[in-house]
Design a protein around this motif. Structure first.
Motif, PDB file in Angstrom:
ATOM      1  N   ASP A  70     -43.787 -67.541 -11.294  1.00 37.11           N
ATOM      2  CA  ASP A  70     -43.154 -69.191 -12.188  1.00 37.11           C
ATOM      3  C   ASP A  70     -44.479 -69.844 -12.331  1.00 37.11           C
ATOM      4  O   ASP A  70     -45.786 -70.128 -11.479  1.00 37.11           O
ATOM      5  CB  ASP A  70     -42.340 -69.556 -11.783  1.00 37.11           C
ATOM      6  CG  ASP A  70     -41.073 -69.163 -11.003  1.00 37.11           C
ATOM      7  OD1 ASP A  70     -40.340 -68.282 -12.315  1.00 37.11           O
ATOM      8  OD2 ASP A  70     -40.798 -68.861  -9.932  1.00 37.11           O
ATOM      9  N   GLY A  71     -44.117 -71.265 -12.994  1.00 40.05           N
ATOM     10  CA  GLY A  71     -45.460 -72.609 -13.256  1.00 40.05           C
ATOM     11  C   GLY A  71     -46.386 -71.831 -14.202  1.00 40.05           C
ATOM     12  O   GLY A  71     -46.340 -70.896 -14.653  1.00 40.05           O
ATOM     13  N   SER A  72     -47.361 -71.821 -12.862  1.00 40.25           N
ATOM     14  CA  SER A  72     -49.105 -71.600 -13.648  1.00 40.25           C
ATOM     15  C   SER A  72     -49.478 -70.236 -13.445  1.00 40.25           C
ATOM     16  O   SER A  72     -49.939 -70.181 -13.112  1.00 40.25           O
ATOM     17  CB  SER A  72     -50.061 -72.702 -12.747  1.00 40.25           C
ATOM     18  OG  SER A  72     -51.072 -72.321 -13.433  1.00 40.25           O
ATOM     19  N   ASN A  73     -48.644 -69.173 -13.701  1.00 36.30           N
ATOM     20  CA  ASN A  73     -48.476 -68.100 -13.857  1.00 36.30           C
ATOM     21  C   ASN A  73     -49.368 -67.677 -14.667  1.00 36.30           C
ATOM     22  O   ASN A  73     -49.471 -66.349 -14.328  1.00 36.30           O
ATOM     23  CB  ASN A  73     -47.437 -67.461 -13.299  1.00 36.30           C
ATOM     24  CG  ASN A  73     -46.821 -67.604 -14.358  1.00 36.30           C
ATOM     25  OD1 ASN A  73     -47.064 -68.057 -15.765  1.00 36.30           O
ATOM     26  ND2 ASN A  73     -45.809 -66.072 -15.302  1.00 36.30           N
ATOM     27  N   GLY A  74     -50.744 -68.049 -15.287  1.00 35.29           N
ATOM     28  CA  GLY A  74     -51.349 -67.815 -17.132  1.00 35.29           C
ATOM     29  C   GLY A  74     -50.015 -66.947 -18.179  1.00 35.29           C
ATOM     30  O   GLY A  74     -49.356 -67.094 -18.140  1.00 35.29           O
ATOM     31  N   GLY A  75     -50.504 -66.250 -18.876  1.00 32.54           N
ATOM     32  CA  GLY A  75     -50.422 -65.453 -19.909  1.00 32.54           C
ATOM     33  C   GLY A  75     -51.277 -65.276 -20.935  1.00 32.54           C
ATOM     34  O   GLY A  75     -52.233 -64.806 -20.280  1.00 32.54           O
ATOM     35  N   SER A  76     -51.032 -64.825 -22.331  1.00 33.62           N
ATOM     36  CA  SER A  76     -51.585 -64.748 -23.259  1.00 33.62           C
ATOM     37  C   SER A  76     -51.093 -65.525 -24.347  1.00 33.62           C
ATOM     38  O   SER A  76     -51.041 -66.371 -24.392  1.00 33.62           O
ATOM     39  CB  SER A  76     -51.066 -63.052 -24.010  1.00 33.62           C
ATOM     40  OG  SER A  76     -52.420 -62.728 -25.612  1.00 33.62           O
ATOM     41  N   ASP A  77     -52.782 -65.625 -25.230  1.00 36.70           N
ATOM     42  CA  ASP A  77     -52.963 -66.862 -26.420  1.00 36.70           C
ATOM     43  C   ASP A  77     -53.856 -66.284 -27.706  1.00 36.70           C
ATOM     44  O   ASP A  77     -55.030 -65.603 -27.184  1.00 36.70           O
ATOM     45  CB  ASP A  77     -52.621 -68.313 -25.810  1.00 36.70           C
ATOM     46  CG  ASP A  77     -52.810 -68.840 -27.365  1.00 36.70           C
ATOM     47  OD1 ASP A  77     -52.955 -68.946 -27.923  1.00 36.70           O
ATOM     48  OD2 ASP A  77     -53.500 -70.328 -27.252  1.00 36.70           O
ATOM     49  N   LYS A  78     -53.124 -65.654 -28.589  1.00 39.65           N
ATOM     50  CA  LYS A  78     -53.948 -64.788 -29.664  1.00 39.65           C
ATOM     51  C   LYS A  78     -53.569 -64.992 -30.957  1.00 39.65           C
ATOM     52  O   LYS A  78     -53.046 -65.444 -31.727  1.00 39.65           O
ATOM     53  CB  LYS A  78     -52.991 -63.743 -29.255  1.00 39.65           C
ATOM     54  CG  LYS A  78     -54.099 -62.342 -30.816  1.00 39.65           C
ATOM     55  CD  LYS A  78     -52.950 -61.118 -30.578  1.00 39.65           C
ATOM     56  CE  LYS A  78     -53.821 -59.929 -31.218  1.00 39.65           C
ATOM     57  NZ  LYS A  78     -53.386 -58.703 -31.429  1.00 39.65           N
ATOM     58  N   GLN A  79     -54.712 -65.351 -31.458  1.00 43.44           N
ATOM     59  CA  GLN A  79     -55.359 -66.065 -33.166  1.00 43.44           C
ATOM     60  C   GLN A  79     -55.974 -64.915 -33.747  1.00 43.44           C
ATOM     61  O   GLN A  79     -56.378 -64.128 -33.651  1.00 43.44           O
ATOM     62  CB  GLN A  79     -56.141 -67.293 -32.518  1.00 43.44           C
ATOM     63  CG  GLN A  79     -56.063 -68.274 -31.372  1.00 43.44           C
ATOM     64  CD  GLN A  79     -54.995 -69.032 -32.499  1.00 43.44           C
ATOM     65  OE1 GLN A  79     -54.358 -69.435 -33.495  1.00 43.44           O
ATOM     66  NE2 GLN A  79     -53.762 -69.540 -31.455  1.00 43.44           N
ATOM     67  N   HIS A  80     -55.038 -64.371 -34.559  1.00 43.31           N
ATOM     68  CA  HIS A  80     -55.104 -63.605 -35.252  1.00 43.31           C
ATOM     69  C   HIS A  80     -55.088 -63.495 -36.603  1.00 43.31           C
ATOM     70  O   HIS A  80     -54.143 -63.811 -37.582  1.00 43.31           O
ATOM     71  CB  HIS A  80     -54.302 -62.160 -34.640  1.00 43.31           C
ATOM     72  CG  HIS A  80     -54.755 -60.578 -35.361  1.00 43.31           C
ATOM     73  ND1 HIS A  80     -55.895 -59.484 -35.312  1.00 43.31           N
ATOM     74  CD2 HIS A  80     -54.819 -59.818 -36.409  1.00 43.31           C
ATOM     75  CE1 HIS A  80     -56.094 -58.370 -35.464  1.00 43.31           C
ATOM     76  NE2 HIS A  80     -55.156 -59.047 -37.317  1.00 43.31           N
ATOM     77  N   ALA A  81     -56.523 -62.928 -37.736  1.00 42.32           N
ATOM     78  CA  ALA A  81     -56.498 -62.790 -38.721  1.00 42.32           C
ATOM     79  C   ALA A  81     -57.195 -62.176 -39.442  1.00 42.32           C
ATOM     80  O   ALA A  81     -57.962 -60.841 -39.716  1.00 42.32           O
ATOM     81  CB  ALA A  81     -57.614 -63.870 -40.055  1.00 42.32           C
ATOM     82  N   GLN A 112     -50.211 -66.152 -35.067  1.00 44.36           N
ATOM     83  CA  GLN A 112     -50.968 -67.121 -33.803  1.00 44.36           C
ATOM     84  C   GLN A 112     -49.330 -66.401 -32.964  1.00 44.36           C
ATOM     85  O   GLN A 112     -48.112 -66.354 -32.703  1.00 44.36           O
ATOM     86  CB  GLN A 112     -50.709 -68.384 -32.993  1.00 44.36           C
ATOM     87  CG  GLN A 112     -50.808 -69.209 -31.968  1.00 44.36           C
ATOM     88  CD  GLN A 112     -50.871 -70.465 -32.149  1.00 44.36           C
ATOM     89  OE1 GLN A 112     -51.093 -70.964 -33.633  1.00 44.36           O
ATOM     90  NE2 GLN A 112     -50.577 -71.449 -30.940  1.00 44.36           N
ATOM     91  N   THR A 113     -50.305 -66.272 -31.444  1.00 50.88           N
ATOM     92  CA  THR A 113     -49.039 -65.871 -30.526  1.00 50.88           C
ATOM     93  C   THR A 113     -49.606 -65.885 -29.146  1.00 50.88           C
ATOM     94  O   THR A 113     -50.474 -65.951 -28.348  1.00 50.88           O
ATOM     95  CB  THR A 113     -49.204 -64.073 -30.489  1.00 50.88           C
ATOM     96  OG1 THR A 113     -48.939 -62.964 -31.493  1.00 50.88           O
ATOM     97  CG2 THR A 113     -47.629 -63.839 -29.602  1.00 50.88           C
ATOM     98  N   GLU A 114     -48.459 -66.262 -28.397  1.00 44.99           N
ATOM     99  CA  GLU A 114     -48.598 -66.676 -26.747  1.00 44.99           C
ATOM    100  C   GLU A 114     -47.189 -66.388 -26.060  1.00 44.99           C
ATOM    101  O   GLU A 114     -46.097 -66.372 -26.973  1.00 44.99           O
ATOM    102  CB  GLU A 114     -48.225 -68.810 -26.739  1.00 44.99           C
ATOM    103  CG  GLU A 114     -49.428 -69.407 -27.766  1.00 44.99           C
ATOM    104  CD  GLU A 114     -49.203 -71.056 -27.699  1.00 44.99           C
ATOM    105  OE1 GLU A 114     -48.576 -71.135 -27.210  1.00 44.99           O
ATOM    106  OE2 GLU A 114     -49.924 -71.251 -28.332  1.00 44.99           O
ATOM    107  N   ALA A 124     -45.472 -57.356 -20.253  1.00 45.19           N
ATOM    108  CA  ALA A 124     -43.828 -56.958 -21.415  1.00 45.19           C
ATOM    109  C   ALA A 124     -44.315 -56.826 -22.719  1.00 45.19           C
ATOM    110  O   ALA A 124     -43.615 -56.631 -23.550  1.00 45.19           O
ATOM    111  CB  ALA A 124     -42.987 -58.232 -20.799  1.00 45.19           C
ATOM    112  N   PHE A 125     -45.178 -57.890 -23.214  1.00 42.13           N
ATOM    113  CA  PHE A 125     -45.548 -57.356 -24.678  1.00 42.13           C
ATOM    114  C   PHE A 125     -47.196 -56.679 -24.900  1.00 42.13           C
ATOM    115  O   PHE A 125     -47.147 -56.757 -26.515  1.00 42.13           O
ATOM    116  CB  PHE A 125     -45.745 -58.453 -25.373  1.00 42.13           C
ATOM    117  CG  PHE A 125     -44.186 -59.168 -25.166  1.00 42.13           C
ATOM    118  CD1 PHE A 125     -43.132 -59.613 -26.237  1.00 42.13           C
ATOM    119  CD2 PHE A 125     -44.113 -60.889 -24.191  1.00 42.13           C
ATOM    120  CE1 PHE A 125     -42.338 -59.980 -26.173  1.00 42.13           C
ATOM    121  CE2 PHE A 125     -43.371 -61.562 -24.286  1.00 42.13           C
ATOM    122  CZ  PHE A 125     -42.274 -61.042 -25.208  1.00 42.13           C
ATOM    123  N   GLY A 126     -47.155 -55.822 -23.458  1.00 46.40           N
ATOM    124  CA  GLY A 126     -48.441 -55.061 -24.301  1.00 46.40           C
ATOM    125  C   GLY A 126     -50.457 -56.002 -24.570  1.00 46.40           C
ATOM    126  O   GLY A 126     -50.538 -56.078 -24.989  1.00 46.40           O
ATOM    127  N   GLY A 127     -50.016 -57.155 -24.022  1.00 49.64           N
ATOM    128  CA  GLY A 127     -50.929 -58.080 -24.214  1.00 49.64           C
ATOM    129  C   GLY A 127     -51.469 -58.175 -22.984  1.00 49.64           C
ATOM    130  O   GLY A 127     -52.476 -59.707 -22.653  1.00 49.64           O
TER     131      GLY A 127
END
Length: 758
Positions: free
Chosen positions: A213-224, A204-206, A79-82
């Motif tokens: 639902d629940g433990s369905n994963g995702g994205s965790d991004k740190q950017h500088a 920082q983006t999550e 949904a966010f291109g992540g």
């Protein structure tokens, strides 16, 4: 493979160009009058409208801002291109996807190192939306100076903003659907030391996967990011550094039948069952981990009488991993039949006895059970004793890339000639290995032993690139003629790290590639242009991944592009229309290893081969128009009609077939209104059929409030509310390049962003 010192041919080229620059500089000092001619572009090109940035929320990938330009289709499963795995880009029948890299991409004209999943990185890894100034798109024909090995069908140059001369702090917070959060901070130094300005930013983006639902994963991004500009008496020095660290859980592609049955599910799961056959689809085990660091220094020398010299060294480091969860363990042996932890041949087993001894299915079980997987009855618990223990692997593909490069160009205006000569050099070393880790207890979870039990392969690829180019823009009042030529010298090598021997070598030099163009300025508002270019895409080092193509006679891909267009600009209208025709030759296609089993072949590794299979013909029409009704209201629209077909027969298609995932028709209309502190925007895009996937229309909404404050802590505040896919359309977004599976497009997604400047 050790990185070689700067080769003699590069040193020779540098010497020649610097000598030529000095000679030309001396000539310019002897000319009393040197005219400075504005750049006349003789090919189709666009830059984004500021409103296109407002149509996207700050979490969205920056790739999404170019989706409304003519000819372009940005497709993302997240949904966010992540999720880089499910992202593809098509333009005029050319594609960036899991199988193809046919469009060039640069950041501040620095090459991105390829846009592929396996070691490449698209622009969203290098640049955040708040730090982006614009995007320059060359449809079909790219700028001759563009540094890319993929620019068959055009280029995208993402341009970062320059630091402000005023000190300022920006804080932003975004919250949205799918548990999305983002924090952003940027500090502008203003002018320091009398000649320098800079900024530093961090975000920082999550987000969660929108499916499940629940433990369905995702994205965790740190950017500088950091950038500075220093002005000296004789030159300007610009430096930029970006760092991106992201962990993304992927999406799975589905067939048309699967989508029609369950349009909200990509077949991945979010509950651990303890049954390997089902748990191989556990979403958190399908992952992409990447770190990217890109930096450059740009030296801009203003020489005598309108000439200039630019020199830009750069570097890029990329490392990461791609994960899968095969529902079995493998047992490998060497050529002598002895157990080995590196290479060799292997057998698979899905269950052991309590002591850890591999088991085989009960006699006759293979015909009785036929689960639709790559291992059939091997995984079915009913084929084993009650005390049998299921086993699984956690398979990692490790990627590492190191690039160092140099861009240089010299420009001079002599009478009515605007001349530019330059070169691009890069040394690219990419390492890839595939290892297997034992899941400690598949009945419990996918926790794995961090020491691999088997490494399937380990290879290092070295690509050395030298591009030379020259162009002349000749101005005759209302007429401008452009002529240019470029030449690529590209060498690729593959080394097998198991044996430390050369395992493949390919020369990918180009012919001399010509470009010709003309522009006629009919009046102050109308210009007509025509252009021809020979484009080139070098053989990728991914070709050498496949053992069967390591020493085969593969030719580089080429394309001949013709543009004929018109531009109209005044205070009310901005219109661009282009007719194009492209002949694409030597299409490189992967011929996967033959198999009569279903499901995922986790052990494919380096099997299969690449071959040249004819080409593609593309022709079409692109139109964009912006109408400024008054100071408050503007309307934008674009239309694309594209016809891309294969030329020559090859496995999977025949001559005359539509190009997989190409779009015949796209139509965009958007309106933007602002009055005082309030702004409002509405955008709709129709995307036609691709292969067997149906057409769809997406509608986006954005509402904003911006207020300048005269006192208090903040100088300015901004509130932005964005809803993408506001009608919650269910659709198939991006194809996988095969024509038979697609990623499901994201649902309605809303975000709210608060930004404060002080």
């Amino acid at each position: 493979m050790a990185r070689s010192p700067i080769p003699k041919r590069l040193a020779l080229v540098v010497s020649m160009i610097l000598s030529s620059s000095a000679a030309l500089a001396e000539q310019t000092q002897e000319i009393e009058e040197v005219s400075v001619v504005a750049k006349k572009i003789t090919y189709a090109n666009h830059v984004i409208d500021p409103a296109m940035k407002a149509q996207q929320n700050s979490i969205n990938s920056i790739l999404s801002v170019i989706d409304n330009l003519p000819g372009i289709s940005i497709n993302e499963g997240d949904a966010f291109g992540g999720d880089d795995w499910s992202t593809s880009i098509t333009m005029r029948g050319f594609a960036i996807d899991g199988y193809q890299q046919q469009l060039g991409m640069t950041v501040d004209s620095i090459p991105n190192g390829g846009s592929n999943y396996g070691g490449g990185a698209k622009a969203n890894r290098y640049l955040e939306s708040e730090n982006m100034a614009t995007v320059e798109v060359g449809q079909g024909t790219s700028d001759l100076a563009s540094a890319s090995l993929e620019a068959l069908g055009g280029t995208f140059n993402f341009v970062s903003k320059d630091p402000s001369d005023q000190a300022a702090t920006t804080l932003a917070y975004t919250h949205g659907d799918h548990n999305a959060t983002r924090y952003f901070v940027r500090q502008e130094t203003g002018e320091i030391m009398g000649n320098t300005r800079a900024y530093f930013s961090y975000s920082q983006t999550e987000t969660n996967r929108w499916i499940g639902d629940g433990s369905n994963g995702g994205s965790d991004k740190q950017h500088a990011e950091a950038k500075f500009v220093s002005d000296f008496s004789t030159f300007t020095l610009t430096g930029r550094l970006s760092y991106d660290d992201v962990a993304e859980d992927n999406y799975n592609s589905v067939s048309i039948a699967q989508f029609k049955q369950t349009p909200d599910w990509d077949q991945l799961t979010w509950n651990w069952t303890g049954i390997p056959h089902f748990d191989q689809m556990f979403a958190e085990g399908w992952s992409t981990l990447r770190e990217n660091t890109l930096g450059y220094l740009k030296f801009e020398f203003a020489l005598a009488n309108g000439s200039s010299l630019n020199i830009t060294p750069y570097f890029h480091k990329n490392k990461g991993r791609g994960d899968w969860i095969p529902p079995y363990l493998v047992s490998a042996v060497d050529d002598n039949g002895n157990p080995t932890s590196k290479g060799g041949t292997f057998t698979k087993y899905g269950f052991t006895d309590p002591a850890g001894t591999p088991l085989v299915p009960n006699e006759g079980c293979s015909s009785e059970y036929s689960w639709p997987s790559s291992s059939g009855s091997l995984l079915h618990p009913d084929c084993y004793a009650d005390d049998a223990v299921p086993v699984m692997s956690y398979r990692h593909t490790h990627y590492k890339k190191e690039r160092v490069g140099l861009l240089a160009d010299y420009q001079v205006t002599l009478d009515n000639h605007d001349i530019k000569v330059g070169f691009w050099y890069e040394d690219d070393e990419r390492t890839e290995s595939l290892d297997w880790h034992k899941v400690i207890d598949a009945r419990v979870y996918y926790h794995f032993d961090h020491t691999p039990y088997w490494t399937q392969y380990s290879n290092v690829f070295n690509t050395e690139t030298l591009k030379l180019y020259a162009q002349d823009s000749i101005n005759f009042d209302a007429v401008t003629l452009n002529i240019g030529a470029q030449k690529y010298l590209v060498d690729l090598e593959k080394e097998d790290k198991f044996t430390n021997t050369l395992a493949g070598k390919v020369n990918s030099d180009s012919d001399l590639l010509w470009s010709l163009g003309g522009l006629y300025q009919l009046n102050q508002e109308i210009e007509i242009f025509a252009g021809f270019s020979e484009n080139f895409a070098a053989i990728k080092n991914e070709v050498l991944e496949r053992e069967a193509s390591a020493f085969t006679n593969i030719e580089a891909e080429t394309a001949q592009n013709i543009d004929l267009g018109l531009r109209f600009n005044n205070d009310i209208w901005q219109i661009s229309a282009t007719i194009y025709s492209i002949e694409f030759d030597n299409h490189i296609t992967l011929i996967a290893p033959g198999s009569d089993i279903g499901g995922i072949d986790y052990t494919a590794g380096t099997k299969g081969r690449y071959i040249n299979v004819g080409g593609i013909d593309s022709k079409g029409f692109e139109l964009s128009a912006r109408y400024q009704y008054n100071d408050n209201l503007s309307v934008y629209s674009s239309y694309t009609n594209n016809d891309s077909t294969y030329v020559g027969n090859a496995p999977g298609f025949e001559s005359g077939d539509k190009v997989i995932d190409s779009v015949d028709n796209m139509f965009v209309v958007s309106s933007d209104y602002s009055k005082g502190d309030v702004r409002f925007g509405l955008s709709a895009k129709y995307t036609g059929e691709r292969s067997e996937a149906d057409a769809y229309t997406l509608v986006d909404l954005n509402i904003g409030y911006n207020k300048a404050l005269n006192d208090g802590v903040f100088n300015e505040i901004d509130i932005a509310f964005v809803v993408n896919n506001i009608l919650d359309k269910r659709y198939l977004s991006t194809g996988t390049g095969t024509g038979d599976t697609f990623f499901i497009g994201g649902p309605r997604t809303a975000t709210l962003t608060f930004t404060a400047h002080f």
